[in-house]
Every structure is written in C-alpha cells, then in structure tokens.
Design a protein around this motif. Structure first.
Motif, PDB file in Angstrom:
ATOM      1  N   LEU A   1      43.209  54.960 -42.196  1.00 50.84           N
ATOM      2  CA  LEU A   1      42.925  55.573 -43.494  1.00 50.84           C
ATOM      3  C   LEU A   1      44.045  55.304 -44.498  1.00 50.84           C
ATOM      4  O   LEU A   1      43.811  55.158 -45.703  1.00 50.84           O
ATOM      5  CB  LEU A   1      42.734  57.090 -43.338  1.00 50.84           C
ATOM      6  N   LEU A   2      45.276  55.215 -44.002  1.00 49.92           N
ATOM      7  CA  LEU A   2      46.421  54.999 -44.891  1.00 49.92           C
ATOM      8  C   LEU A   2      46.592  53.534 -45.270  1.00 49.92           C
ATOM      9  O   LEU A   2      47.016  53.224 -46.390  1.00 49.92           O
ATOM     10  CB  LEU A   2      47.709  55.508 -44.219  1.00 49.92           C
ATOM     11  N   LEU A   3      46.271  52.636 -44.330  1.00 48.14           N
ATOM     12  CA  LEU A   3      46.491  51.212 -44.573  1.00 48.14           C
ATOM     13  C   LEU A   3      45.232  50.572 -45.158  1.00 48.14           C
ATOM     14  O   LEU A   3      44.114  51.022 -44.898  1.00 48.14           O
ATOM     15  CB  LEU A   3      46.868  50.506 -43.264  1.00 48.14           C
ATOM     16  N   PRO A   4      45.399  49.524 -45.949  1.00 51.45           N
ATOM     17  CA  PRO A   4      44.221  48.844 -46.514  1.00 51.45           C
ATOM     18  C   PRO A   4      43.435  48.151 -45.414  1.00 51.45           C
ATOM     19  O   PRO A   4      43.987  47.652 -44.435  1.00 51.45           O
ATOM     20  CB  PRO A   4      44.837  47.840 -47.493  1.00 51.45           C
ATOM     21  N   GLY A   5      42.130  48.089 -45.602  1.00 51.52           N
ATOM     22  CA  GLY A   5      41.279  47.419 -44.626  1.00 51.52           C
ATOM     23  C   GLY A   5      39.920  48.071 -44.538  1.00 51.52           C
ATOM     24  O   GLY A   5      39.629  49.069 -45.212  1.00 51.52           O
ATOM     25  N   ASN A   6      39.061  47.509 -43.683  1.00 52.28           N
ATOM     26  CA  ASN A   6      37.699  47.989 -43.513  1.00 52.28           C
ATOM     27  C   ASN A   6      37.690  49.256 -42.661  1.00 52.28           C
ATOM     28  O   ASN A   6      38.195  49.270 -41.541  1.00 52.28           O
ATOM     29  CB  ASN A   6      36.860  46.898 -42.838  1.00 52.28           C
ATOM     30  N   VAL A   7      37.093  50.326 -43.218  1.00 55.33           N
ATOM     31  CA  VAL A   7      37.015  51.581 -42.472  1.00 55.33           C
ATOM     32  C   VAL A   7      35.566  51.971 -42.201  1.00 55.33           C
ATOM     33  O   VAL A   7      35.240  53.151 -42.000  1.00 55.33           O
ATOM     34  CB  VAL A   7      37.747  52.718 -43.228  1.00 55.33           C
ATOM     35  N   ASP A   8      34.670  50.966 -42.175  1.00 57.86           N
ATOM     36  CA  ASP A   8      33.278  51.244 -41.858  1.00 57.86           C
ATOM     37  C   ASP A   8      33.167  51.748 -40.415  1.00 57.86           C
ATOM     38  O   ASP A   8      33.834  51.230 -39.503  1.00 57.86           O
ATOM     39  CB  ASP A   8      32.417  49.982 -42.010  1.00 57.86           C
ATOM     40  N   ASP A   9      32.290  52.711 -40.208  1.00 57.08           N
ATOM     41  CA  ASP A   9      32.061  53.282 -38.870  1.00 57.08           C
ATOM     42  C   ASP A   9      33.345  53.799 -38.225  1.00 57.08           C
ATOM     43  O   ASP A   9      33.519  53.739 -37.004  1.00 57.08           O
ATOM     44  CB  ASP A   9      31.424  52.237 -37.937  1.00 57.08           C
ATOM     45  N   LEU A  10      34.260  54.302 -39.041  1.00 58.07           N
ATOM     46  CA  LEU A  10      35.564  54.743 -38.530  1.00 58.07           C
ATOM     47  C   LEU A  10      35.407  55.824 -37.462  1.00 58.07           C
ATOM     48  O   LEU A  10      35.977  55.731 -36.364  1.00 58.07           O
ATOM     49  CB  LEU A  10      36.429  55.260 -39.686  1.00 58.07           C
TER      50      LEU A  10
END
Length: 490
Positions: free
Chosen positions: A118-127
């Motif tokens: 959540l803090l770092l950039p990137g894909n968080v789909d279906d986290l």
C-alpha cells in the motif's frame, strides 16, 4: 627438519583456537542439525505454498502475486519464526505453542506485505484476496510440516537419540528433584549423568552418582561428553559457581540456572537492572481479580452451551446408568473447592451399591487417592464411563451452578484435603481458585494414585501462570486424551 618450539605469546591464541573448535563441534552435534533441518523444512513448505497459491490463482479469478513479494513474504515468515525462537533449542517441545507461533508469524508477515504494497508504488489489484490466499496456504503447509517435525524430534528424544548428557551442580533436594524430573521425562532432551557437589546432602538417595566437585568440572565435561549443565543449589560460594558457569561458556556447554525462590517464579517475568544488579519482578494473575472473574463467567456460558449440545449424549448415558445400577443416576460426594468451601460434586454412578461399609485403604506416602477403593463394584457400563471419563460430564452442572470451573485443580474430599494441607507443601494454595473438571496436572498424567506433591506443583503453576491460551491448551489436550481413551475402550 626440526620443529620450532612454541613461544609463550602463541599459547593463548592456540588455546582460544582450540576452545572455538570445541564450541563449533558441540554446536554441530545433534541439535544444530535439527535447527538447520527446521529452517530447511520451513523454506520448502513456504516454497510449496507459494507455488500452489500462484498455480491455482487463475482458477480462483485472482491476479498472480509478483515473485518479489513472494520472496519478501517468505523471508519475513522465517524472520518472525526466528524471532519466536523456533530455530533455537528448547527444553519443552509443545506442538500447540509452536502452532500458535507459526500462525502468528505468517499473519504478521502477510500484514507487513500488505502494508508495504500500500505504501510503495505498484499494482494493488486483488490485494486482500492475494494476501489471504497466500496466508492460508503458507499457514497450513508450515503448520503441517512443523507438526511432523516436532513429533519426529519428540520421538527421537524419547528414544534417547537426542539426549544431551547433563551435569547437575548441587546434590541437595532441588538437585535431586531436577534429576528425577529429567529422568522421568526423556522428551525434555537432557540425560543426567551425575552431580557436582563437594558436600552432597543426601548422597545415598540420589538417582545418579556424585562424580566430583567444582574443580573436576572440565575433566567431567570431557570424560562424559557433557553438553549441558544445570546449576541448582549447593553449599559452594557464589564465586565458585560463577567460575563454573564461565568455564562452561568457554567450552561451548550450555547452562541453565534454577533461581532462588523458584516457587514464586512465573512465566511473566520483568527484569530491571540497578547497575549490574538485576531485579526480577514477578507478575501473576490475581485469583480474586477481574481476569478470573471473566474466566468464571466464560465457564458458565460454555458449560451451558455444552450441556445443550451434549443433551442427547447425557440422556443416553443416564439411561445406561439407570439400566446398569438403577437409581439414583448421579453419584454425589462432598468436595473442597475455592477458599475451602464444601460443595456436592456430581458424577454418573459407575458402581453397584456397597453391601458393607466402605473402608478407604491407607495410601502410600506422597500418593493421591483415586481409582477404585476397596472391592471393585464397577459394572461393565461403569467401567466404560470411567475409562472414557464420561462419568464426569454431570460436573457441567457444577460449573453452571458456580461451584466449579471447566479448568482448575481437581477437588478432593474434605477429610483428605484438610490432612494434605498439613502434610503437603503448598497444598492449601490450590484452593485459591475454583476446582475444575480437568486441569494442568491431569493432562500431564497426574490423575488417580499418582504423586501428590507433583500434582500440587502443577496445579499451582496453572494458577500462577493462568491465561486464556493456557485454558484453551488444556481443553485441547483433554479432548485428545479422551479421544485416545475412547479408541482404547473400543
């Protein structure tokens, strides 16, 4: 070519080199390989869980997790397991405690990965789905591996394959108690080979011989291959004991200390230092405080639910009792409970009515009453009830009434209890809490005609180390024991 003599400056260096090689040799024996095996097994289980989680993600309609996060999660799990000392040698192997540590480590690692994503950039789909899926797979696989691993290690200890030769410093009452406990419980992994004491107090009654005094320590370590030393109480000055501990550390021999006033030491210790002087503060739950008030409230709620769930079984058992011995169905007997108050404990009757007045036989020293007293008047159905402990189920009514707890020291008959209070050390301390249907002593085999002093010690340990988790552990251990007895009865 003639060899050159060693100069004085080289000797300390060679001695240090020799000590380090001895240390490495001792660390590499037995338990070091098991620790490496535990680390390897956890890694394999985590890899298997990660692969299965990834391979089945598409079928579940979930986006696969990046391999970087899989590696990070696995590394965090291993780190948290190491922080919980699951790769260290431990005296007691508790499968239930280890399972709790594994579940908490995997959950904490999953939460850490979620936070970082959540803090770092990137894909968080279906986290959420990815994290829960990975947590479930890894927890199940690591737990399964740990159960097999701990069971294998426990069996190896019981068969003496991992027994660490152990010296006990101090051949007094506490030293003898230590030796007897280690001999009676080979699963602890320590095998006493002898005592070190210049002035043993009761040499003729010792379970292992006195091998020497403090100045023989190094010779005895080498002679017997000693890997562990337990320092109990002796007449040796503190300076001598400190030198022994320091020498053991130099030789790579692990050391355990039995503290003074050990009867008052709990698992909740807080240590503060005034300079080099440690102050140990012991924290224990108050039997009259809010913690036990909550426990007793939960006892009644759980007892009511169990009575409802077990009602068909209770009716069948009551019918079987009625057919086998007639009325009354319940056996009622006065017992001594919390604060020395008497109450009437219930059981299903398992014996025919006595035709003559029952005379309780004399008990051997340090032996608790129990089992069949006098003539064996049990019926076939009563024998089944006693063997499976189903005759104890009516005590749920005692719990609901408030006379008993689900878990606590087993209650004793008033005459016996008052006599034991005079003769058995700390027996009266058991009455600080409500009596229980099952207890810490019972799940460790201390039921029936077993050591009374051991039973008192286990009961007081439970009172002074009480926690909700300890109650859950005892319930699970009781269910396992009842299930085993049920299988044997069939």
């Amino acid at each position: 070519m003639a060899s050159r003599p060693l100069n004085a400056e080289a000797l300390p260096a060679l001695e240090r080199l020799g000590l380090e090689s001895v240390k490495q040799h001792r660390r590499s024996r037995g338990f070091g390989s098991w620790a490496r095996g535990a680390l390897l097994l956890d890694s394999i289980m985590l890899l298997t869980a990660a692969l299965l989680s990834q391979l089945t993600a598409a079928k579940a309609g979930i986006v696969q997790l990046s391999p970087v996060w899989l590696v990070a999660y696995s590394a965090l799990v291993v780190l948290f397991l190491a922080r919980r000392r699951l790769y260290d040698w431990r005296l007691r192997l508790s499968v239930l405690d280890n399972l709790r540590r594994v579940v908490s480590a995997t959950a904490l690692a999953a939460m850490t990965v979620v936070g970082l994503r959540l803090l770092l950039p990137g894909n968080v789909d279906d986290l959420t789905s990815q994290s829960l899926r990975l947590l479930a797979f890894s927890a199940v696989y690591v737990v399964a591996g740990r159960i097999a691993f701990d069971w294998t290690q426990l069996m190896a200890r019981r068969h003496g394959e991992l027994a660490r030769p152990t010296l006990i410093v101090g051949a007094g009452r506490v030293g003898m108690l230590t030796a007897n406990r280690l001999l009676a419980h080979p699963e602890l992994g320590l095998r006493p080979v002898g005592f070190i004491d210049k002035e043993p107090l009761q040499e003729e009654a010792l379970p292992v011989p006195v091998l020497g005094a403090s100045w023989d320590l190094e010779r005895l370590i080498e002679q017997h291959g000693v890997e562990h030393v337990v320092v109990t109480f002796s007449t040796a000055p503190n300076e001598v004991l400190l030198r022994e501990v320091e020498r053991c550390e130099e030789l790579g021999v692990s050391v355990s200390l039995v503290p003074r006033l050990f009867e008052r030491v709990t698992e909740r210790l807080h240590v503060e230092h005034i300079g080099g002087l440690p102050l140990l503060s012991v924290r224990r739950p108050d039997p009259k405080g809010w913690q036990f008030a909550i426990k007793y409230t939960l006892d009644r709620i759980v007892a009511a639910l169990l009575l409802l769930l077990a009602l068909p079984v209770l009716l069948l058992l009551a019918l079987g009792t009625l057919v086998s011995v007639g009325r009354p169905i319940f056996f009622r007997q006065p017992r001594l409970g919390v604060d020395g108050r008497e109450f009437e404990m219930l059981k299903f009757r398992s014996m025919r009515t006595a035709t003559e007045q029952l005379v309780v036989p004399d008990l051997p020293p340090d032996t608790a009453p129990g089992g069949v007293e006098g003539d064996d008047r049990r019926t076939a159905f009563g024998t089944f009830l006693r063997r499976t402990s189903l005759d104890e189920l009516p005590q749920l009514l005692n719990v609901l009434k408030g006379d008993m707890s689900l878990i606590g020291p087993r209650p004793e008959r008033p005459d016996f209890a008052r006599a034991f209070e005079q003769d058995v050390y700390r027996y009266a301390d058991r009455h600080r809490v409500k009596s229980g249907i099952t207890g810490w002593a019972q799940v460790h085999g201390l039921r029936g005609k077993t050591s009374l002093s051991d039973r008192v010690e286990w009961d007081n340990f439970y009172i002074e180390n009480w926690s909700l988790w300890l109650d859950v552990k005892i319930l699970l251990m009781t269910l396992w024991a009842v299930t085993r007895h049920f299988a044997l009865a069939e």
